[in-house]
Design a protein around this motif. Structure first.
Motif, PDB file in Angstrom:
ATOM      1  N   LEU A 189       0.834  -1.201   0.000  1.00  0.00           N
ATOM      2  CA  LEU A 189       0.000   0.000   0.000  1.00  0.00           C
ATOM      3  C   LEU A 189       0.871   1.254   0.000  1.00  0.00           C
ATOM      4  CD1 LEU A 189      -3.016  -0.526   2.416  1.00  0.00           C
ATOM      5  CD2 LEU A 189      -3.074   0.147   0.017  1.00  0.00           C
ATOM      6  N   LEU A 190       1.887   1.243   0.831  1.00  0.00           N
ATOM      7  CA  LEU A 190       2.770   2.396   0.918  1.00  0.00           C
ATOM      8  C   LEU A 190       3.413   2.683  -0.442  1.00  0.00           C
ATOM      9  CD1 LEU A 190       4.612   1.942   4.327  1.00  0.00           C
ATOM     10  CD2 LEU A 190       2.995   3.734   3.703  1.00  0.00           C
ATOM     11  N   GLU A 191       3.781   1.593  -1.104  1.00  0.00           N
ATOM     12  CA  GLU A 191       4.403   1.713  -2.417  1.00  0.00           C
ATOM     13  C   GLU A 191       3.452   2.404  -3.392  1.00  0.00           C
ATOM     14  OE1 GLU A 191       7.471   0.280  -2.735  1.00  0.00           O
ATOM     15  OE2 GLU A 191       7.703   1.034  -4.787  1.00  0.00           O
ATOM     16  N   ILE A 192       2.213   1.952  -3.392  1.00  0.00           N
ATOM     17  CA  ILE A 192       1.202   2.538  -4.274  1.00  0.00           C
ATOM     18  C   ILE A 192       0.996   4.008  -3.921  1.00  0.00           C
ATOM     19  CG2 ILE A 192      -1.243   2.483  -4.917  1.00  0.00           C
ATOM     20  CD1 ILE A 192      -1.115  -0.575  -4.342  1.00  0.00           C
ATOM     21  N   HIS A 193       0.939   4.234  -2.620  1.00  0.00           N
ATOM     22  CA  HIS A 193       0.698   5.588  -2.154  1.00  0.00           C
ATOM     23  C   HIS A 193       1.838   6.514  -2.548  1.00  0.00           C
ATOM     24  CE1 HIS A 193      -0.983   8.705   0.333  1.00  0.00           C
ATOM     25  NE2 HIS A 193       0.158   8.835   0.986  1.00  0.00           N
ATOM     26  N   ARG A 194       3.038   5.981  -2.513  1.00  0.00           N
ATOM     27  CA  ARG A 194       4.191   6.794  -2.848  1.00  0.00           C
ATOM     28  C   ARG A 194       4.112   7.246  -4.305  1.00  0.00           C
ATOM     29  NH1 ARG A 194       9.323   3.606  -1.444  1.00  0.00           N
ATOM     30  NH2 ARG A 194       8.252   3.377   0.538  1.00  0.00           N
ATOM     31  N   ALA A 203      -3.300  10.621   5.838  1.00  0.00           N
ATOM     32  CA  ALA A 203      -3.334  10.465   7.298  1.00  0.00           C
ATOM     33  C   ALA A 203      -3.675   9.031   7.720  1.00  0.00           C
ATOM     34  CB  ALA A 203      -4.303  11.470   7.899  1.00  0.00           C
ATOM     35  N   PRO A 204      -4.771   8.478   7.205  1.00  0.00           N
ATOM     36  CA  PRO A 204      -5.069   7.092   7.595  1.00  0.00           C
ATOM     37  C   PRO A 204      -3.956   6.131   7.196  1.00  0.00           C
ATOM     38  CG  PRO A 204      -6.737   7.911   6.053  1.00  0.00           C
ATOM     39  CD  PRO A 204      -5.835   9.043   6.354  1.00  0.00           C
ATOM     40  N   MET A 205      -3.319   6.445   6.101  1.00  0.00           N
ATOM     41  CA  MET A 205      -2.219   5.609   5.623  1.00  0.00           C
ATOM     42  C   MET A 205      -1.091   5.580   6.665  1.00  0.00           C
ATOM     43  SD  MET A 205      -1.799   3.910   2.934  1.00  0.00           S
ATOM     44  CE  MET A 205      -0.443   2.799   2.978  1.00  0.00           C
ATOM     45  N   GLN A 206      -0.761   6.763   7.150  1.00  0.00           N
ATOM     46  CA  GLN A 206       0.308   6.838   8.147  1.00  0.00           C
ATOM     47  C   GLN A 206      -0.089   6.100   9.416  1.00  0.00           C
ATOM     48  OE1 GLN A 206       1.117  10.983   8.476  1.00  0.00           O
ATOM     49  NE2 GLN A 206       2.692  10.898   6.873  1.00  0.00           N
ATOM     50  N   ARG A 207      -1.361   6.275   9.761  1.00  0.00           N
ATOM     51  CA  ARG A 207      -1.859   5.623  10.967  1.00  0.00           C
ATOM     52  C   ARG A 207      -1.763   4.094  10.815  1.00  0.00           C
ATOM     53  NH1 ARG A 207      -2.442   5.678  15.721  1.00  0.00           N
ATOM     54  NH2 ARG A 207      -4.274   4.944  16.829  1.00  0.00           N
ATOM     55  N   LEU A 208      -2.212   3.623   9.673  1.00  0.00           N
ATOM     56  CA  LEU A 208      -2.168   2.186   9.395  1.00  0.00           C
ATOM     57  C   LEU A 208      -0.736   1.681   9.494  1.00  0.00           C
ATOM     58  CD1 LEU A 208      -3.546  -0.453   8.294  1.00  0.00           C
ATOM     59  CD2 LEU A 208      -2.809   0.306   6.046  1.00  0.00           C
ATOM     60  N   ASP A 529       6.323  -4.156  -3.290  1.00  0.00           N
ATOM     61  CA  ASP A 529       5.587  -4.023  -4.550  1.00  0.00           C
ATOM     62  C   ASP A 529       5.020  -5.357  -5.023  1.00  0.00           C
ATOM     63  OD1 ASP A 529       7.808  -5.375  -5.250  1.00  0.00           O
ATOM     64  OD2 ASP A 529       8.573  -3.914  -6.688  1.00  0.00           O
ATOM     65  N   GLY A 530       5.102  -6.379  -4.196  1.00  0.00           N
ATOM     66  CA  GLY A 530       4.500  -7.658  -4.541  1.00  0.00           C
ATOM     67  C   GLY A 530       5.421  -8.590  -5.298  1.00  0.00           C
ATOM     68  N   SER A 531       6.608  -8.113  -5.632  1.00  0.00           N
ATOM     69  CA  SER A 531       7.481  -8.996  -6.392  1.00  0.00           C
ATOM     70  C   SER A 531       8.272  -9.905  -5.449  1.00  0.00           C
ATOM     71  CB  SER A 531       8.443  -8.171  -7.253  1.00  0.00           C
ATOM     72  OG  SER A 531       9.226  -7.360  -6.417  1.00  0.00           O
ATOM     73  N   VAL A 532       8.683 -11.012  -6.028  1.00  0.00           N
ATOM     74  CA  VAL A 532       9.424 -12.002  -5.243  1.00  0.00           C
ATOM     75  C   VAL A 532      10.911 -11.734  -5.420  1.00  0.00           C
ATOM     76  CG1 VAL A 532       9.889 -14.463  -4.956  1.00  0.00           C
ATOM     77  CG2 VAL A 532       7.616 -13.701  -5.647  1.00  0.00           C
ATOM     78  N   VAL A 533      11.658 -11.717  -4.337  1.00  0.00           N
ATOM     79  CA  VAL A 533      13.112 -11.653  -4.488  1.00  0.00           C
ATOM     80  C   VAL A 533      13.755 -12.771  -3.685  1.00  0.00           C
ATOM     81  CG1 VAL A 533      13.220  -9.148  -4.821  1.00  0.00           C
ATOM     82  CG2 VAL A 533      13.541 -10.100  -2.544  1.00  0.00           C
ATOM     83  N   LEU A 534      14.931 -13.137  -4.143  1.00  0.00           N
ATOM     84  CA  LEU A 534      15.708 -14.156  -3.446  1.00  0.00           C
ATOM     85  C   LEU A 534      16.603 -13.480  -2.415  1.00  0.00           C
ATOM     86  CD1 LEU A 534      16.475 -16.005  -6.692  1.00  0.00           C
ATOM     87  CD2 LEU A 534      15.565 -17.185  -4.694  1.00  0.00           C
ATOM     88  N   ILE A 535      16.776 -14.144  -1.299  1.00  0.00           N
ATOM     89  CA  ILE A 535      17.629 -13.602  -0.248  1.00  0.00           C
ATOM     90  C   ILE A 535      19.000 -14.256  -0.358  1.00  0.00           C
ATOM     91  CG2 ILE A 535      17.914 -13.322   2.239  1.00  0.00           C
ATOM     92  CD1 ILE A 535      14.813 -13.847   2.375  1.00  0.00           C
ATOM     93  N   LEU A 536      20.023 -13.437  -0.497  1.00  0.00           N
ATOM     94  CA  LEU A 536      21.372 -13.980  -0.636  1.00  0.00           C
ATOM     95  C   LEU A 536      21.870 -14.439   0.715  1.00  0.00           C
ATOM     96  CD1 LEU A 536      22.925 -11.234  -2.911  1.00  0.00           C
ATOM     97  CD2 LEU A 536      22.397 -13.573  -3.570  1.00  0.00           C
TER      98      LEU A 536
END
Lengths: 843, 161
Positions: A189-194, A203-208, A529-536
């Motif tokens: 959500l934050l990503e979309i909001h950005r 405001a509600p976004m920050q609260r969430l 952003d919903g994408s999958v990443v591998l952790i090294l």
């Protein structure tokens, strides 16, 4: 309240709760075997524990109840009287437990009446079987006092208890998973909001956002448990250890209130116990020794825990004898873990790391407490699996301290999201030290050495791992490049990426079973952003590039390095085969020639006339044509009268400098990288080129004398025979058991012959030989048996197990003769070569 | 994105008789195969795929399927055992197998079929010749349907990369 008692109460009430429904079912269906045996187990467990805790009243009651339930379990038919008696007994147990909870002691009074009734039932079932009753007779004498309900809770402890509930771990885990998902969704959500700012949502976004963080924090906290849970068992352990070791031990615990994720508490339990045992067994001296050393008679082990930024530090320190650095060095040398040349250069920190290697114990005596195979290597492994680290500091005579760093939680890790070849990876921040720009104007240089990259980082040279190469990713020349420097224990290395995209808290999820073999990844995660990443996985990454081994084990590969340490070496500095400048110790070069005229090709190999003989010519990258070599300088490597020419592009200088290999090489022909003057250079492994051109010469051990492994469990014989063999011109390594010998071989140590005692505890010489011969590479390895006498039967056994002969232990001449005979089979030429090498060594 | 399909309903219907079996048909490289329906829970269209470096060639990458990370496996590559075989399809069958989530990438999806035991035929001897183990073969109207062995499909060599 006593921690043990507390645990007992908590556990028992849990069991009783679980049994509640079963009791109800028991009432209606007393013949159900499964239910009866489950109730039996419950009562039995309580009985066992309360005997231990000295709760005599409870013990008597549970004992009687258990006997009756036992009869039912054995198949007796239940009568209604029995059922109600058993239920009454369970109720009474509960009442007593409640009272113990309030007062930390059993309530006054006894249960003689109830016990009597239970006994009577037993008697009714089993005529005349009153053995138990007799034992309980005295209790019957006192008047039955009805149980008084406990007064209102009085102690603070109880008040606290009433405010806690026991929650099933799995439901806590479930909440954790949900919160993790919530965090991900919030990030999304934050990503979309950005991207699409909307004042109304802001405001509600920050609260969430902040609520989610708080929730995450609270749930994490709920999973936290004080380390005192773990520590509470240690005083008992110390008492036991004190008895076993006949030492006086005091345990001091600090910081038990420090909280840690419950999952991690479990992981830390074994390592902690192990280190404590080690401290008691090896660390602390015997009382007499301590007094003699001017220390208090009782040894102190201090365990302290504290909360540091982002992790928990736990240290286990004793005031014992400390680690004997020389002994560790000796052992490391004997094991072939470090070259004799390097051993004195090692920092204490590096030396201590050896004790974390498998089967590396310096304990002279293997006791029942430690030294049973489970070693510090397992401790280290456990700690490292959870992303923690362990190190040891020690002062001889003053004590040893093991320091553990443990991450707060496994589930969520702050990570650097890096980009390489248009793909993103997560890099756990925990091991990241810094990120360094390598673009234009950067003061840090990347250099290519022996096909690998290194980063010049201020004073240090660190190996550089390029993710593009490692993963076969497309390279974008236009991208700015970054080196992310990681530190892992004593190991530093850098990862080359295109850029750092973000810093995010990620929820670590393990890879599925079908991908779990990819050791360079520790898991995967879903980004905001919903994408999958591998952790090294930094450890896996380093390991797959051969980085950890060389640093952890000192020097892993056995090939000889005949470069004198810590004294200036005269080196030929030259250019050849592209890449970094190369050096070779001048002492290994007999002449410098120029490849003029008489070059030809013979048997697919470049040769030139040299002092009336044909000399093979080699280039650094192998092969080469006549044109390549023409008019180039040739370094003539003089090896025992046989020469090999190394064609180089240009000889630049002869320098005198300290030759310290900073990075050992994995590639053939190169020993490693070193810094000479201001340049990073490759040190050429001449033995490699000799091997190419004169394979026979190498088989004779060009670079070393023949190496003999002497296996005997008795120090006396090792001390007697080793100098003897050394005097006869062999390089001797000793092992005190078959297992040690096999370990050396498994580590890649190369021996030309093995001399082994036949009669050894644990693994005799015959079994050892069979074990060695199982490896087809050892088919021709001569194994000579040492026996008290040379009876024919010994000879037969030796031959049957693949040995080449038997000599008597005191028959020195026969041993030397047999070694020479067997090794001469491998020798193709005269011994002049070896003698010369020995002279070179001596020089 | 989920496409409503017959398979997108709860797991195997309780009425399955022991003698009959239900399977889900998929098409890969022009051929139709049956998959045992029990392990299939959804059919969807893949969006972003994160490649996994060094993974076995059959693994196309990882995808985010409604908050779950699943391993996308190309049936085309798996059947041909050819790493370079391009697989541009975006249609995937969600499979839970051995406690792992997979997305089997196929060219087309078909229907759920109930296979009567009587329709089972003896395995034509040349059918396993390509190294693709077939669990059973059924004769249907106008179609001979080989049933793939999921165990084999979802066990790929770990040594190659």
């Amino acid at each position: 309240m006593d921690e043990l008692l507390n645990d007992f109460l908590a556990e028992t009430s849990e069991h009783l709760e679980a049994a509640a429904t079963q009791l109800v079912m028991f009432e209606t269906d007393p013949s159900n075997a499964a239910i009866v045996s489950s109730i039996f187990r419950l009562v039995h467990t309580i009985k066992g524990t309360c005997g231990f805790l000295g709760l005599t009243r409870l013990e008597a009651l549970t004992h009687a109840a258990e006997a009756v339930i036992g009869r039912l379990r054995d198949g007796r038919a239940a009568t209604p009287e029995m059922v109600s008696l058993i239920l009454a007994a369970v109720d009474r147990i509960k009442l007593i437990l409640t009272s113990i909870e309030a007062d930390a002691a059993e309530p006054p009074g006894d249960d003689a009446a109830l016990i009597g009734e239970l006994e009577a039932q037993l008697d009714a079932v089993e005529f005349g079987e009153a053995a138990e009753a007799a034992r309980l007779e005295p209790m019957l004498a006192s008047a039955p006092i009805p149980f008084a309900a406990p007064a209102t809770p009085s102690t603070g402890d109880v008040a606290k208890r009433s405010e806690t509930i026991r929650v099933d771990v799995s439901s806590l885990e479930r909440i954790m998973v949900l919160v993790s998902e919530l965090v991900l969704t919030r990030n999304q959500l934050l990503e979309i909001h950005r991207r699409k700012e909307d004042e109304a949502v802001k405001a509600p976004m920050q609260r969430l956002s902040s609520l989610t963080s708080d929730l995450q924090d609270s749930v994490m906290r709920a999973r936290m448990q004080p380390l005192s849970r773990l520590f509470s068992r240690l005083p008992r352990l110390i008492r036991e250890l004190a008895v076993e070791t006949r030492k006086k031990l005091t345990l001091v615990i600090d910081g038990g209130e420090t909280e840690l994720d419950r999952q991690l508490i479990e992981v830390v339990r074994d390592p902690l116990t192990h280190i404590l045992r080690n401290a008691a067994d090896h660390g602390i001296e015997l009382p007499a020794e301590r007094l003699a050393a001017g220390k208090p008679e009782a040894g102190t082990v201090r365990i302290s825990a504290s909360h540091e930024a982002g992790y928990i530090a736990v240290s286990i320190a004793d005031d014992g004898r400390g680690l004997d650095i020389e002994r560790i060095k000796d052992k490391a040398l004997a094991r072939g873990l470090v070259a004799a040349a390097d051993v004195d250069d090692l920092q204490p920190e590096q030396v201590y790391r050896f004790i974390f290697l498998p089967e590396f114990s310096t304990a002279a005596v293997v006791t029942s407490i430690s030294g049973r195979g489970v070693g510090l290597d397992v401790v280290r492994e456990n700690i490292e699996t959870i992303g923690g680290s362990i190190n040891v500091t020690s002062t001889l005579g003053k004590g040893t301290s093991f320091n553990l760093k443990i991450p707060l939680t496994l589930a969520i890790a702050p990570s650097l999201i890096v980009e390489a070849g248009q793909q993103r990876f997560a890099l756990p921040q925990q091991s990241v030290v810094e990120a360094i720009g390598l673009g234009e104007g950067s003061s840090h240089r990347v250099e290519h050495v022996q096909g690998a990259m290194v980063l010049r980082l201020r004073e240090a040279v660190v190996p550089l791992v390029d993710l593009h190469d490692t993963f076969g990713l497309p390279r974008d020349a236009a991208r700015a490049r970054l080196a992310v420097v990681m530190r892992f224990g004593a190991l530093s290395f850098a990862v080359l990426v295109d850029s750092v995209a973000d810093v995010q808290e990620i929820v670590v999820k393990p890879l599925g079973a079908s991908l779990a073999h990819l050791s360079m990844f520790s898991g995967h995660t879903i980004l905001g952003d919903g994408s999958v990443v591998l952790i090294l996985d930094p450890v896996g990454l380093a390991r797959s590039h051969g980085l950890t081994q060389s640093l952890e084990l000192g020097v892993q590969h056995i090939p000889e390095r005949f470069i004198p340490p810590r004294e200036q070496t005269r080196l030929v500095l030259f250019r050849a085969g592209g890449g970094a400048l190369k050096v070779v110790p001048l002492s290994l070069i007999s002449r410098i020639e120029s490849a003029t005229g008489a070059i030809g090709v013979s048997d697919g190999m470049l040769v030139m006339q040299h002092r009336g003989f044909l000399m093979p010519l080699l280039t650094l990258n192998g092969g080469g044509t006549v044109e390549d070599a023409a008019d180039h300088p040739v370094l003539v490597l003089g090896i025992g009268g046989e020469s090999v020419g190394l064609v180089v592009d240009e000889i630049l200088d002869i320098v005198e400098d300290f030759l310290d290999i900073e990075i050992a090489s994995g590639s053939p022909g190169v020993i490693g990288s070193a810094r000479i003057a201001r340049d990073v250079v490759e040190v050429i492994d001449t033995s490699h080129f000799v091997k190419l051109a004169r394979p026979d010469a190498l088989a004779r051990g060009i670079v070393s004398r023949f190496s003999v492994l002497l296996v005997d469990d008795r120090l006396f014989f090792r001390d007697m025979l080793a100098p003897l063999l050394a005097a006869a011109g062999y390089r001797v390594t000793t092992a005190q058991s078959g297992r040690d010998a096999l370990f050396l071989l498994s580590q890649g140590a190369v021996f030309h012959a093995i001399v082994t005692d036949t009669d050894m505890p644990d693994m005799d010489g015959y079994s050892l030989t069979r074990e060695i011969k199982r490896d087809p590479r050892n088919a021709n390895l001569p194994v000579i048996a040492l026996a008290a006498n040379t009876a024919p039967i010994i000879g037969e056994a030796a031959a049957a197990s693949g040995m080449c002969g038997v000599v008597g232990k005191f028959d020195r001449a026969a041993l030397i003769a047999m070694l020479r005979d067997n090794l001469d089979v491998q020798t193709l030429g005269p011994h002049g070569l070896e003698e010369r090498i020995i002279r070179e060594f001596a020089a | 994105m989920s496409v409503p399909r017959p398979a997108d309903r709860p797991r195997a219907a309780p009425t399955v008789e022991i003698v009959d079996r239900r399977c889900f048909t998929v098409v890969s490289a022009g051929r139709t195969y049956g998959l045992p329906v029990e392990h299939i829970h959804t059919v969807f269209e893949m969006t972003a795929v994160t490649p996994v470096p060094l993974a076995p060639p059959a693994v196309l990458g990882l995808i985010n399927l409604r908050g779950k990370i699943v391993t996308a496996v190309s049936l085309r590559r798996r059947l041909r055992a050819d790493a370079s075989e391009p697989d541009g399809s975006r249609i995937a069958v969600g499979i839970d197998y051995r406690n792992e989530n997979f997305a089997l990438v196929v060219d087309e999806v078909g229907d759920v079929l109930t296979l009567e035991k009587a329709a089972a035929i003896a395995m034509p001897p040349h059918l396993g010749a390509e190294g693709v183990p077939i669990e059973a073969v059924y004769r249907l109207e106008g179609l001979i349907l080989p049933i793939l062995d999921l165990e084999w499909v979802l066990t790929f060599g770990k040594e190659r990369s």
